[in-house]
Design a protein around this motif. Structure first.
Motif, PDB file in Angstrom:
ATOM      1  N   GLU A 120       0.827  -1.217   0.000  1.00  0.00           N
ATOM      2  CA  GLU A 120       0.000   0.000   0.000  1.00  0.00           C
ATOM      3  C   GLU A 120       0.856   1.260   0.000  1.00  0.00           C
ATOM      4  N   GLN A 121       2.012   1.183   0.656  1.00  0.00           N
ATOM      5  CA  GLN A 121       2.837   2.382   0.809  1.00  0.00           C
ATOM      6  C   GLN A 121       3.445   2.836  -0.516  1.00  0.00           C
ATOM      7  N   ASN A 135      -7.539   2.667  -9.786  1.00  0.00           N
ATOM      8  CA  ASN A 135      -7.933   1.517 -10.606  1.00  0.00           C
ATOM      9  C   ASN A 135      -8.415   0.331  -9.778  1.00  0.00           C
ATOM     10  N   GLU A 136      -8.020   0.295  -8.513  1.00  0.00           N
ATOM     11  CA  GLU A 136      -8.439  -0.810  -7.661  1.00  0.00           C
ATOM     12  C   GLU A 136      -9.755  -0.549  -6.938  1.00  0.00           C
ATOM     13  N   THR A 137     -10.309   0.655  -7.083  1.00  0.00           N
ATOM     14  CA  THR A 137     -11.579   0.931  -6.392  1.00  0.00           C
ATOM     15  C   THR A 137     -12.724   0.160  -7.057  1.00  0.00           C
ATOM     16  N   THR A 138     -13.775  -0.059  -6.277  1.00  0.00           N
ATOM     17  CA  THR A 138     -14.962  -0.700  -6.844  1.00  0.00           C
ATOM     18  C   THR A 138     -15.645   0.234  -7.840  1.00  0.00           C
ATOM     19  N   TYR A 139     -15.629   1.533  -7.517  1.00  0.00           N
ATOM     20  CA  TYR A 139     -16.346   2.515  -8.346  1.00  0.00           C
ATOM     21  C   TYR A 139     -15.459   3.687  -8.764  1.00  0.00           C
ATOM     22  N   PRO A 140     -14.625   3.494  -9.757  1.00  0.00           N
ATOM     23  CA  PRO A 140     -13.923   4.666 -10.298  1.00  0.00           C
ATOM     24  C   PRO A 140     -14.959   5.511 -11.043  1.00  0.00           C
ATOM     25  N   LEU A 141     -14.955   6.841 -10.838  1.00  0.00           N
ATOM     26  CA  LEU A 141     -16.062   7.671 -11.345  1.00  0.00           C
ATOM     27  C   LEU A 141     -15.858   8.205 -12.753  1.00  0.00           C
ATOM     28  N   ILE A 142     -14.622   8.156 -13.262  1.00  0.00           N
ATOM     29  CA  ILE A 142     -14.301   8.842 -14.521  1.00  0.00           C
ATOM     30  C   ILE A 142     -14.417   7.916 -15.728  1.00  0.00           C
ATOM     31  N   GLY A 143     -14.961   8.446 -16.808  1.00  0.00           N
ATOM     32  CA  GLY A 143     -14.920   7.741 -18.095  1.00  0.00           C
ATOM     33  C   GLY A 143     -15.894   6.582 -18.200  1.00  0.00           C
ATOM     34  N   HIS A 144     -15.621   5.732 -19.198  1.00  0.00           N
ATOM     35  CA  HIS A 144     -16.525   4.626 -19.511  1.00  0.00           C
ATOM     36  C   HIS A 144     -16.122   3.333 -18.830  1.00  0.00           C
ATOM     37  N   SER A 145     -14.841   3.001 -18.935  1.00  0.00           N
ATOM     38  CA  SER A 145     -14.348   1.714 -18.468  1.00  0.00           C
ATOM     39  C   SER A 145     -12.833   1.757 -18.542  1.00  0.00           C
ATOM     40  N   ARG A 146     -12.212   0.687 -18.096  1.00  0.00           N
ATOM     41  CA  ARG A 146     -10.781   0.584 -18.320  1.00  0.00           C
ATOM     42  C   ARG A 146     -10.511   0.538 -19.806  1.00  0.00           C
ATOM     43  N   ASN A 158      -9.693   3.581  -0.479  1.00  0.00           N
ATOM     44  CA  ASN A 158      -9.559   2.292   0.191  1.00  0.00           C
ATOM     45  C   ASN A 158     -10.757   1.987   1.103  1.00  0.00           C
ATOM     46  N   THR A 159     -11.215   3.014   1.818  1.00  0.00           N
ATOM     47  CA  THR A 159     -12.285   2.756   2.791  1.00  0.00           C
ATOM     48  C   THR A 159     -13.683   2.828   2.165  1.00  0.00           C
ATOM     49  N   THR A 160     -13.863   3.683   1.122  1.00  0.00           N
ATOM     50  CA  THR A 160     -15.221   3.828   0.571  1.00  0.00           C
ATOM     51  C   THR A 160     -15.432   3.063  -0.742  1.00  0.00           C
TER      52      THR A 160
END
Lengths: 367, 367
Positions: B3-4, B13-24, B314-316
């Motif tokens: 993590e560090q 990229n590891e979040t459940t819900y990245p808010l930007i764009g369409h997809s990877r 990480n938390t949300t």
């Protein structure tokens, strides 16, 4: 379709056994290459990312060069190579063959975009020799050699002559660039690896949709400094696409499928050329191919020959060639390159088709 | 991953819900677009064939222009547009915004390849106005307007001002070119069709991997003569690839999927910007977006903000932004554009993440 209005290309495409190339250039070429690929694989981003970097590293090893950059096209890659060598020499002049791709197929991009002057060496009917290079009257930054010389049937100099040209250029401070659009296709004749051939050149361009049969795409290979500069020019040309992976993944797939088959394609080209040469009023250039390609010359006008070929395509199911180019009123020509298709065609069917062709040519061409 | 040593982009990229764009931007983007395509469909060949010609015709109709040519990149397309207008005017000078893509992202291709002089209009912090154009001291062949002006958060002039600039250019014989990389994304704000907006311009470039979310690719639109010339320059630039269908088919697929969603993306961008603006020490530019994009400014140093964001990711499970650019020691910024992802994310989860962000910013930034 009305048979009377069909073109030779259409008739060729409808045969059971078209003899040229790998396959139709349809979407299946992409689908096959992507079939083994996992959708979660990341794409490249502006020249970065494993998919492009790994392939560039792999090809650098294959060609024995420090570095490789993937380009969308050879047109872009080669103009850039020549520009870099001209800038380095502070001399905007290069030499190449009169039928070089840059001279006849690129709308003068080299001159219009880079203001590079060109000297045409040798003649339209023969290869560049050491003597041509030694007799140059003007200084040049770079000499471009195309191996094989496509527009004269895919001819090659002797390897010793090639080595001598390379040594001479090095002694004179002239950079030597390889138009290796069909580099892999000449390794069987030279009995040299791609890396051995590339070692004679300062920079190398290779295509992935000729003998390899990918969708599109090319690489430049050379030393690190040269390739770093090429990336700047790639951006300037508009070739640094956000993602090139459709071309990269298909290039890698078909490279791995076909690189070991270049010897077979070469042997089959010699076999097929011999069958053409056994026909009346037909000759190939070279008589004995030195790669997977050759040109075919017919002593018959295009308008006379086309219906003969179409009739044979229709009755035998064999497609010899897909187009005819008029050379004069009573001569025409075409180009053949061997890929996957030839080897999948029953030899007896090919021989029978050539028997019919010879018969019809004997009738049509009076001695 | 440790993590560090994780970067903000990796954490995003590891979040459940990245808010930007369409997809990877992974291979799935290609696989999805080709899923409905039959392998027997013929590819394009050097700009010819139904796959490219039909799409060009379709887009010409969409944009209300005589003709369209598909290009591998916008960099290539726009340099060529400006070159054609300069050649026509016999005047190698154009004007555009100081933060124009050609000025800051293309390694000076316009100058290095086309020797075109550029005049920078307006300032780095504002849009080009009619007055700027009227006050030009030198003749120019072409004015390039970028709508929306990406590098200042995607701002737009009032439509009346745009019409006035267009009318003024026509009266002065100045060609008006649209950098419409994000043209479709501004139609909801202007309440005009793409064709209506394009009618103000002599030539138009549109991208297929911004709001449309294709793999890569662009078009130029204009009259027949302009596009005929552009094909010659496309060949010169090395952009006339043997096959462009991987980009064409994906462009068409995602265009048809998403063109009707531009209004939703715009509404969602306003919603998301409002949430950023409700946080302490955060402001968006524009405050109220006029397209699907905006910039976010934080009154906090990049090194202070990064661990705060990563902790919230990480938390949300919500990823706000994927990178931070340092503006000064205690200010940083980023860019947001809305695609498919935002609408698929539970609103409560977004609101909760913003509640935490605000809390942490209140702690970190002393008034």
């Amino acid at each position: 379709m009305n048979e009377q209005h069909k073109s030779l290309g259409e008739a060729y495409n409808e045969t059971t056994y078209p003899l040229i190339g790998h396959s139709r250039r349809n979407v299946e070429v992409l689908l096959e290459a992507f079939q083994p690929v996992d959708g979660s694989q990341a794409g490249d981003m502006y020249g970065n990312g494993a998919v492009i970097e790994d392939f560039q590293k792999f090809m650098a090893d294959e060609l024995g060069k420090e570095s490789v950059v993937f380009f969308p096209s050879g047109t872009m890659a080669q103009q850039i190579a020549l520009r870099i060598w001209c800038d380095e020499a502070e001399l905007k002049r290069v030499a190449y063959h009169p039928l070089c791709h840059l001279e006849i197929h690129e709308e003068d991009g080299l001159k219009e975009l880079h203001q590079i002057e060109t000297i045409l060496l040798a003649g339209e009917d023969r290869l560049i020799t050491l003597e041509d290079v030694q007799n140059l009257n003007s200084d040049i930054a770079c000499l471009l050699l195309e191996l094989p010389q496509r527009e004269i049937g895919g001819q090659l100099p002797d390897y010793a002559e090639l080595e001598a040209i390379s040594a001479y250029c090095r002694s004179q401070g002239i950079k030597l660039h390889l138009d290796g659009a069909r580099l892999f296709e000449i390794t069987p004749y030279y009995q040299r690896t791609a890396a051995e051939i590339c070692s004679l050149f300062d920079s190398v361009y290779v295509s992935f949709y000729k003998g390899i049969g990918g969708i599109a795409g090319a690489i430049l290979a050379g030393d690190n400094d040269f390739l770093a500069k090429s990336k700047v020019w790639k951006r300037r040309h508009g070739g640094d696409l956000v993602s090139l992976y459709p071309y990269i993944i298909s290039s890698e797939y078909y490279y791995k499928q076909r690189i070991e088959k270049m010897g077979r394609y070469y042997e089959e080209a010699k076999e097929l050329a011999a069958m053409f040469n056994q026909c009346h009023a037909v000759v190939t250039k070279p008589i004995v191919p030195v790669s997977n390609m050759f040109h075919v010359y017919f002593q018959l006008g295009k308008n006379q020959l086309e219906p003969i070929l179409m009739d044979i395509y229709n009755t035998t199911g064999i497609g010899f060639i897909s187009y005819l180019k008029e050379a004069s009123e009573d001569h025409c020509q075409s180009e053949v390159h061997i890929g996957e298709r030839y080897g999948k065609t029953p030899r007896e069917a090919i021989q029978e088709a050539f028997r019919v062709l010879n018969e019809k040519l004997l009738e049509a061409v009076q001695p």
